[in-house]
Motif scaffolding. Sequence first.
Motif, PDB file in Angstrom:
ATOM      1  N   TYR A  26       0.828  -1.206   0.000  1.00 24.95           N
ATOM      2  CA  TYR A  26       0.000   0.000   0.000  1.00 24.95           C
ATOM      3  C   TYR A  26       0.864   1.259   0.000  1.00 24.95           C
ATOM      4  O   TYR A  26       0.598   2.214  -0.725  1.00 24.95           O
ATOM      5  CB  TYR A  26      -0.923   0.026   1.221  1.00 24.95           C
ATOM      6  CG  TYR A  26      -2.079  -0.941   1.148  1.00 24.95           C
ATOM      7  CD1 TYR A  26      -3.369  -0.509   0.856  1.00 24.95           C
ATOM      8  CD2 TYR A  26      -1.878  -2.303   1.376  1.00 24.95           C
ATOM      9  CE1 TYR A  26      -4.434  -1.396   0.802  1.00 24.95           C
ATOM     10  CE2 TYR A  26      -2.932  -3.200   1.318  1.00 24.95           C
ATOM     11  CZ  TYR A  26      -4.212  -2.743   1.033  1.00 24.95           C
ATOM     12  OH  TYR A  26      -5.260  -3.631   0.968  1.00 24.95           O
ATOM     13  N   LEU A  27       1.902   1.254   0.837  1.00 22.73           N
ATOM     14  CA  LEU A  27       2.737   2.443   0.974  1.00 22.73           C
ATOM     15  C   LEU A  27       3.487   2.782  -0.302  1.00 22.73           C
ATOM     16  O   LEU A  27       3.935   3.926  -0.482  1.00 22.73           O
ATOM     17  CB  LEU A  27       3.727   2.246   2.126  1.00 22.73           C
ATOM     18  CG  LEU A  27       3.102   2.099   3.523  1.00 22.73           C
ATOM     19  CD1 LEU A  27       4.182   1.878   4.566  1.00 22.73           C
ATOM     20  CD2 LEU A  27       2.253   3.316   3.880  1.00 22.73           C
ATOM     21  N   ALA A  28       3.609   1.822  -1.195  1.00 20.36           N
ATOM     22  CA  ALA A  28       4.298   2.061  -2.458  1.00 20.36           C
ATOM     23  C   ALA A  28       3.411   2.749  -3.489  1.00 20.36           C
ATOM     24  O   ALA A  28       3.889   3.161  -4.553  1.00 20.36           O
ATOM     25  CB  ALA A  28       4.814   0.741  -3.030  1.00 20.36           C
ATOM     26  N   GLN A  29       2.121   2.920  -3.169  1.00 23.55           N
ATOM     27  CA  GLN A  29       1.162   3.492  -4.117  1.00 23.55           C
ATOM     28  C   GLN A  29       0.921   4.974  -3.833  1.00 23.55           C
ATOM     29  O   GLN A  29       0.972   5.412  -2.680  1.00 23.55           O
ATOM     30  CB  GLN A  29      -0.171   2.740  -4.048  1.00 23.55           C
ATOM     31  CG  GLN A  29      -0.053   1.244  -4.261  1.00 23.55           C
ATOM     32  CD  GLN A  29       0.531   0.899  -5.609  1.00 23.55           C
ATOM     33  OE1 GLN A  29       0.166   1.507  -6.625  1.00 23.55           O
ATOM     34  NE2 GLN A  29       1.464  -0.052  -5.641  1.00 23.55           N
ATOM     35  N   PRO A  30       0.625   5.775  -4.857  1.00 26.34           N
ATOM     36  CA  PRO A  30       0.327   7.205  -4.650  1.00 26.34           C
ATOM     37  C   PRO A  30      -0.959   7.400  -3.846  1.00 26.34           C
ATOM     38  O   PRO A  30      -1.852   6.538  -3.861  1.00 26.34           O
ATOM     39  CB  PRO A  30       0.156   7.740  -6.077  1.00 26.34           C
ATOM     40  CG  PRO A  30       0.788   6.720  -6.965  1.00 26.34           C
ATOM     41  CD  PRO A  30       0.630   5.396  -6.286  1.00 26.34           C
ATOM     42  N   ASP A  31      -1.056   8.527  -3.157  1.00 31.22           N
ATOM     43  CA  ASP A  31      -2.229   8.829  -2.332  1.00 31.22           C
ATOM     44  C   ASP A  31      -3.531   8.699  -3.109  1.00 31.22           C
ATOM     45  O   ASP A  31      -4.490   8.070  -2.641  1.00 31.22           O
ATOM     46  CB  ASP A  31      -2.135  10.255  -1.773  1.00 31.22           C
ATOM     47  CG  ASP A  31      -1.133  10.377  -0.633  1.00 31.22           C
ATOM     48  OD1 ASP A  31      -0.489   9.366  -0.292  1.00 31.22           O
ATOM     49  OD2 ASP A  31      -1.011  11.495  -0.086  1.00 31.22           O
ATOM     50  N   HIS A  32      -3.583   9.308  -4.297  1.00 30.42           N
ATOM     51  CA  HIS A  32      -4.861   9.399  -5.010  1.00 30.42           C
ATOM     52  C   HIS A  32      -5.388   8.040  -5.460  1.00 30.42           C
ATOM     53  O   HIS A  32      -6.587   7.893  -5.704  1.00 30.42           O
ATOM     54  CB  HIS A  32      -4.729  10.335  -6.217  1.00 30.42           C
ATOM     55  CG  HIS A  32      -3.903   9.772  -7.335  1.00 30.42           C
ATOM     56  ND1 HIS A  32      -2.527   9.901  -7.369  1.00 30.42           N
ATOM     57  CD2 HIS A  32      -4.256   9.068  -8.449  1.00 30.42           C
ATOM     58  CE1 HIS A  32      -2.058   9.309  -8.462  1.00 30.42           C
ATOM     59  NE2 HIS A  32      -3.081   8.793  -9.125  1.00 30.42           N
ATOM     60  N   MET A  34      -5.741   5.563  -3.665  1.00 27.51           N
ATOM     61  CA  MET A  34      -6.427   4.915  -2.553  1.00 27.51           C
ATOM     62  C   MET A  34      -7.894   5.325  -2.453  1.00 27.51           C
ATOM     63  O   MET A  34      -8.688   4.632  -1.818  1.00 27.51           O
ATOM     64  CB  MET A  34      -5.723   5.268  -1.233  1.00 27.51           C
ATOM     65  CG  MET A  34      -4.288   4.762  -1.107  1.00 27.51           C
ATOM     66  SD  MET A  34      -4.159   2.965  -1.013  1.00 27.51           S
ATOM     67  CE  MET A  34      -3.444   2.626  -2.629  1.00 27.51           C
ATOM     68  N   ASP A  35      -8.266   6.434  -3.064  1.00 26.30           N
ATOM     69  CA  ASP A  35      -9.611   6.983  -2.854  1.00 26.30           C
ATOM     70  C   ASP A  35     -10.711   5.991  -3.204  1.00 26.30           C
ATOM     71  O   ASP A  35     -11.624   5.745  -2.404  1.00 26.30           O
ATOM     72  CB  ASP A  35      -9.785   8.269  -3.666  1.00 26.30           C
ATOM     73  CG  ASP A  35      -8.923   9.402  -3.135  1.00 26.30           C
ATOM     74  OD1 ASP A  35      -8.253   9.209  -2.101  1.00 26.30           O
ATOM     75  OD2 ASP A  35      -8.916  10.482  -3.751  1.00 26.30           O
ATOM     76  N   ALA A  36     -10.661   5.436  -4.405  1.00 23.83           N
ATOM     77  CA  ALA A  36     -11.707   4.512  -4.847  1.00 23.83           C
ATOM     78  C   ALA A  36     -11.707   3.250  -3.997  1.00 23.83           C
ATOM     79  O   ALA A  36     -12.775   2.694  -3.686  1.00 23.83           O
ATOM     80  CB  ALA A  36     -11.517   4.175  -6.320  1.00 23.83           C
ATOM     81  N   ARG A  37     -10.528   2.808  -3.587  1.00 23.71           N
ATOM     82  CA  ARG A  37     -10.442   1.587  -2.778  1.00 23.71           C
ATOM     83  C   ARG A  37     -11.025   1.820  -1.386  1.00 23.71           C
ATOM     84  O   ARG A  37     -11.722   0.950  -0.836  1.00 23.71           O
ATOM     85  CB  ARG A  37      -8.980   1.138  -2.696  1.00 23.71           C
ATOM     86  CG  ARG A  37      -8.418   0.707  -4.039  1.00 23.71           C
ATOM     87  CD  ARG A  37      -6.929   0.414  -3.993  1.00 23.71           C
ATOM     88  NE  ARG A  37      -6.614  -0.730  -3.136  1.00 23.71           N
ATOM     89  CZ  ARG A  37      -5.410  -1.299  -3.101  1.00 23.71           C
ATOM     90  NH1 ARG A  37      -4.424  -0.819  -3.870  1.00 23.71           N
ATOM     91  NH2 ARG A  37      -5.196  -2.323  -2.308  1.00 23.71           N
ATOM     92  N   ILE A  38     -10.754   2.992  -0.812  1.00 24.12           N
ATOM     93  CA  ILE A  38     -11.325   3.313   0.498  1.00 24.12           C
ATOM     94  C   ILE A  38     -12.845   3.369   0.407  1.00 24.12           C
ATOM     95  O   ILE A  38     -13.558   2.797   1.241  1.00 24.12           O
ATOM     96  CB  ILE A  38     -10.762   4.652   1.015  1.00 24.12           C
ATOM     97  CG1 ILE A  38      -9.273   4.512   1.345  1.00 24.12           C
ATOM     98  CG2 ILE A  38     -11.542   5.134   2.241  1.00 24.12           C
ATOM     99  CD1 ILE A  38      -8.582   5.825   1.649  1.00 24.12           C
ATOM    100  N   HIS A 341      -2.575   3.876   4.795  1.00 25.70           N
ATOM    101  CA  HIS A 341      -2.858   3.189   6.059  1.00 25.70           C
ATOM    102  C   HIS A 341      -4.359   2.935   6.212  1.00 25.70           C
ATOM    103  O   HIS A 341      -4.786   1.874   6.684  1.00 25.70           O
ATOM    104  CB  HIS A 341      -2.367   4.024   7.239  1.00 25.70           C
ATOM    105  CG  HIS A 341      -0.887   4.025   7.413  1.00 25.70           C
ATOM    106  ND1 HIS A 341      -0.081   5.003   6.885  1.00 25.70           N
ATOM    107  CD2 HIS A 341      -0.056   3.167   8.058  1.00 25.70           C
ATOM    108  CE1 HIS A 341       1.184   4.751   7.201  1.00 25.70           C
ATOM    109  NE2 HIS A 341       1.225   3.648   7.906  1.00 25.70           N
ATOM    110  N   LEU A 342      -5.149   3.929   5.830  1.00 29.13           N
ATOM    111  CA  LEU A 342      -6.593   3.815   5.956  1.00 29.13           C
ATOM    112  C   LEU A 342      -7.134   2.717   5.042  1.00 29.13           C
ATOM    113  O   LEU A 342      -7.933   1.868   5.472  1.00 29.13           O
ATOM    114  CB  LEU A 342      -7.252   5.156   5.629  1.00 29.13           C
ATOM    115  CG  LEU A 342      -8.776   5.239   5.721  1.00 29.13           C
ATOM    116  CD1 LEU A 342      -9.274   4.776   7.077  1.00 29.13           C
ATOM    117  CD2 LEU A 342      -9.243   6.661   5.430  1.00 29.13           C
TER     118      LEU A 342
END
Length: 385
Positions: A26-32, A34-38, A341-342
Amino acid sequence: MNGLLEIAPAAAVAENVADTCSLDNYLAQPDHTMDARIAAAREKLGTDVVLLGHHYQRDEVIRFADFTGDSYKLSKVAAETDAKYMLFCGVHFMAETADVLGWPWQQVILPDLNAGCSMADMAEIGQVEDCWDSLERAGLTGDLIPLTYMNSAAAIKAFCGERGGLVCTSSNARGAFEWAFARAEKILFLPDQHLGRNTAFAMGIALNEMVVWDPYQINGGVTPERLKAAKVILWKGHCSVHQRFLPEHVDRVRREEPGMQVIVHPECRWEVCQKADDVGSTEHIIHAIERAPGGSSFAVGTEIHLVNRLAKRFAPLGKRVITLDDAGCLCTTMYRISPQHLAWALENLVEGRVVNRIKVDDDVKQWAKVALDRMLEISTGKVGA
């Protein structure tokens, strides 16, 4: 944390969590990304999970919160929610508080276990017990009530609860002081000296009636005579963010921005609070700006994420909000919780795995809950002995 965190060893984590749900991925991925996954994980989990977000969280995280607020407001939510999982986007003492106030069948998750609080770490339970023993030998504990700020470990909250005290937040610190003084002549206040000093002074207690207990000095570095004369014994602790605001920052605003109102958090130094136009909790700061007429301007002395969020929110309404210190004051431990992390915590929940659970020991939880229940009841007038 004195064993209060239920943390699996790294080897156990590797065995129990699939490679696809490894935090490193997860930490290797850009912030943006994560939005759809969250959002998808939240939809799958439905009402089983409630996401609590403290005001100092970064925008990329707090946007997903079901409830936002200061530690007092979020503690009330924790006491009232019936969600199976409370995912706390804050720091460790907040997650502990949620576990103490929640039902036995509820589980609290902190997305990053490294999200701590330097202030809370300044009062370690062994040090506080040593302090109490010293005060007891001096014959002072018979008329002394210990109070702790919310920003403290569960063990410190339990210490206060077991000795007739309670917890307070910056929202209700004065009410807690009034409650304590109705029952005793003296207060031991942990761990933020600035909140304690500002609260006591606002109640008419002179500075020379307060002393600072330094846990790294013999007998706190205070003479027996000073201890006996003091009404408030302040623990030598502080918030690393709010202590950065200085009187000269207020002077600069007065000089460069005439007419701008200065509003600061009570964790700031006494000298800063004395120069400010208004002092209050994060909720108080927000409401003050909400109530102000268009064209108002504010220099705010609190964490930079909240200040920037307020600036964006109120700019369309013709209100200007800036930070009191233009260098910016970031809470680095709050910042540790990221969208990655979220997403990691939520997607593990979807798969039936609870990661980073915060669980307070039962013996600590019993007395910590007593102290927290007293805090929650102060505003209702229900507190008795």
